[in-house]
Structure formats: C-alpha cells, structure tokens
Design a protein around this motif. Sequence first.
Motif, PDB file in Angstrom:
ATOM      1  N   GLN A 199      -7.588  11.814  38.350  1.00 44.88           N
ATOM      2  CA  GLN A 199      -7.032  13.155  38.525  1.00 44.88           C
ATOM      3  C   GLN A 199      -6.158  13.520  37.324  1.00 44.88           C
ATOM      4  O   GLN A 199      -5.363  12.710  36.852  1.00 44.88           O
ATOM      5  CB  GLN A 199      -6.208  13.199  39.812  1.00 44.88           C
ATOM      6  N   SER A 200      -6.295  14.735  36.823  1.00 47.19           N
ATOM      7  CA  SER A 200      -5.653  15.123  35.565  1.00 47.19           C
ATOM      8  C   SER A 200      -4.173  15.466  35.692  1.00 47.19           C
ATOM      9  O   SER A 200      -3.468  15.552  34.685  1.00 47.19           O
ATOM     10  CB  SER A 200      -6.391  16.319  34.953  1.00 47.19           C
ATOM     11  N   LYS A 201      -3.678  15.660  36.900  1.00 45.35           N
ATOM     12  CA  LYS A 201      -2.257  15.975  37.086  1.00 45.35           C
ATOM     13  C   LYS A 201      -1.867  15.708  38.528  1.00 45.35           C
ATOM     14  O   LYS A 201      -2.703  15.416  39.378  1.00 45.35           O
ATOM     15  CB  LYS A 201      -1.974  17.435  36.720  1.00 45.35           C
ATOM     16  N   PHE A 209      -2.170  11.355  39.848  1.00 46.26           N
ATOM     17  CA  PHE A 209      -2.262  11.043  38.421  1.00 46.26           C
ATOM     18  C   PHE A 209      -1.138  10.105  38.011  1.00 46.26           C
ATOM     19  O   PHE A 209      -1.361   9.086  37.342  1.00 46.26           O
ATOM     20  CB  PHE A 209      -2.193  12.332  37.593  1.00 46.26           C
ATOM     21  N   THR A 226      -1.445   8.224  26.048  1.00 38.38           N
ATOM     22  CA  THR A 226      -1.267   9.472  26.808  1.00 38.38           C
ATOM     23  C   THR A 226      -0.318  10.425  26.079  1.00 38.38           C
ATOM     24  O   THR A 226       0.204  11.345  26.680  1.00 38.38           O
ATOM     25  CB  THR A 226      -0.718   9.166  28.212  1.00 38.38           C
ATOM     26  N   ARG A 261      -2.706  14.814  25.674  1.00 34.16           N
ATOM     27  CA  ARG A 261      -3.631  14.912  26.787  1.00 34.16           C
ATOM     28  C   ARG A 261      -5.013  15.312  26.287  1.00 34.16           C
ATOM     29  O   ARG A 261      -5.201  16.383  25.719  1.00 34.16           O
ATOM     30  CB  ARG A 261      -3.125  15.943  27.812  1.00 34.16           C
ATOM     31  N   LEU A 265      -9.444  14.949  27.214  1.00 36.47           N
ATOM     32  CA  LEU A 265     -10.369  14.795  28.333  1.00 36.47           C
ATOM     33  C   LEU A 265     -10.717  13.333  28.555  1.00 36.47           C
ATOM     34  O   LEU A 265     -10.889  12.878  29.699  1.00 36.47           O
ATOM     35  CB  LEU A 265     -11.636  15.606  28.068  1.00 36.47           C
ATOM     36  N   PHE A 281     -10.266  12.439  32.493  1.00 31.21           N
ATOM     37  CA  PHE A 281      -9.350  13.227  33.317  1.00 31.21           C
ATOM     38  C   PHE A 281     -10.069  14.460  33.876  1.00 31.21           C
ATOM     39  O   PHE A 281     -10.601  15.275  33.119  1.00 31.21           O
ATOM     40  CB  PHE A 281      -8.128  13.646  32.499  1.00 31.21           C
ATOM     41  N   LEU A 282     -10.057  14.591  35.214  1.00 35.17           N
ATOM     42  CA  LEU A 282     -10.777  15.663  35.885  1.00 35.17           C
ATOM     43  C   LEU A 282      -9.952  16.248  37.028  1.00 35.17           C
ATOM     44  O   LEU A 282      -8.933  15.679  37.430  1.00 35.17           O
ATOM     45  CB  LEU A 282     -12.093  15.129  36.476  1.00 35.17           C
ATOM     46  N   ARG A 283     -10.422  17.365  37.577  1.00 35.26           N
ATOM     47  CA  ARG A 283      -9.872  17.872  38.836  1.00 35.26           C
ATOM     48  C   ARG A 283     -10.244  16.889  39.942  1.00 35.26           C
ATOM     49  O   ARG A 283     -11.331  16.293  39.928  1.00 35.26           O
ATOM     50  CB  ARG A 283     -10.472  19.238  39.168  1.00 35.26           C
TER      51      ARG A 283
END
Length: 283
Positions: A7-9, A13, A29, A32, A34, A47-49
């Motif tokens: 998860q990107s955030k 995350f 990190t 940021r 992908l 990193f994705l939704r």
Amino acid sequence: MLRIAVQSKGRLFEDTMTLLAEADIKLSTSKRTLLTQSSNFPVEVLFLRDDDIPQCVASGVADLGIVGENEFVERAEEADIAYRLGFSKCRLSLAIPKETEYNGLEWFNGKKIATSYPGILQSYLEKNQIKADIHVITGSVEIAPGIGLADAIFDIVSSGSTLISNNLKEVEVVMKSEALLIANKQLSEEKQEILNELIFRIQAVQAAEEKKYVLMNVPTDKIDAILEVLPGIKSPTIMPLATEGWSSIHTVLDQKRFWDIIGKLKAIGAQGILVLPIEKMII
C-alpha cells in the motif's frame, strides 16, 4: 527476485515498512517511486492503492502483496494467503444512528446501507436472509446517515472514535481483519524459497517483540527454586561466577508474564537482574 505490492500510504504502509526494516530488508524511501529495490535482499517493492493489490498479485504483476484482509476478501481474487501478519487489525461492522432502537438483524430489512464493501455485505445479508438496499460509496461512508443518504453504514472500525464523532453506534461485527501476506498461485521454486526466507525473518521479528532476554545473579543454592519459576523457551544457561556460592542465569521470558516472574525471582534471591530487548530471534 520477488516483487511485493505494498500500500502506497496510510497506516498499513507504515506498519509494512517498519516490519521490512526490522527484518533487515533495506529499501530506499527517500524519494517515493513506484518501484524500489532492496540493496541486501532479493525483493523489490511496488507501491499501489490497497484495492489494486489483490488483482496485481493474482495476475502475476507482483509475486506477493501485503494487504488488509478486508480488501482481499472483497476483491475475491485468486491468490494464496501465505502468512497472516497480525498487525493493522480492524473489523467490518454494521452501524446505525446512535439514538435508533436496535432489536436485531431484522432491523436492516428494507433499509439503505452505505458501504465501500458491497461484496462482503451482500454475502452477509444473503446468509442471514436480510433484504436491504446497498448503496456503494467510495470515501467517507460514515457521513451517509447524517446527510440522509442511507439509514446505516457498513464500514471498517478500529477504535470506534469515527462512529462516535458521527453520532453512530456499532451493532453487528461482520468480520475481523488483519494484514495478510498474499502470494501468486504460480510462484517458481526459486521465488518460493525467497518467500520462505522472508516469512522466516518476519516470524523471527514477531517472536522477538514478545520476548525479553534476562540475565541475573543468584545464590547457587537457590538455582532449583529459580528454575521452577522460569518458563523459558528452553533450559536456561547457568554459569558459575567468580564469587563463591553465586551463579549467573541467562534466559528468555514472555513479555506478557514478565513483571510477575521478575517479582518472584527477586523474592527468591535473584540480584543484578539485567533485561535486554531481543531484536532478532532465530526460531
């Protein structure tokens, strides 16, 4: 090399990156991007939704994913649960306006329920023979009853503070959720070996979080009494000290019972008790 979708955030995350760091998987990190690759372990992180992760793993775009169980169940993608991570725990619950009288699931018959998890909710309603109108919302589900958009909501609950602030009360827990490590069903033998090593490291980190390494000096004639109190993982290490009649005992204690056990040890005669955190524990 394994590709892990993360998860990107958000809280998941943060929990995931902390876990990977504690497992000595070094990732850059500072910027940021992908996709980032570990400098000391054969993995790269994508990193994705969160709602894209199950499909990404099922289709093979990523080999692994760390995702909330709620999203994994809702998306119903073909992937394996490789390991239950035990953090980011929450529950999916039905909630209604606080002042409303509630007399059981039958209350929801004919009602409109707002949710971001229509699949899980539909299955639950059908299982319990409840006919309700499901209104799909992406975003702040909890405001729906207050603006007249729905009679109730079905959403994630952690502490319950969001429900309280929106004048809602939780009435039914439908499922409990935690972070999952999911895997593509067709991992190669090489990737499976890397996955096994990753899970081993995660288990070692989690075991260490619940344990304390303890060193103490005890009268030699009290060793048997001390050993009756200690529930260590294995037999403790006992070494004679230069001072005659005294010995040193090294052991590992469970954090949940730690202070109770320390009190008993002191009462028996243990002295110079030193407590050390266990950062890595090989199990």
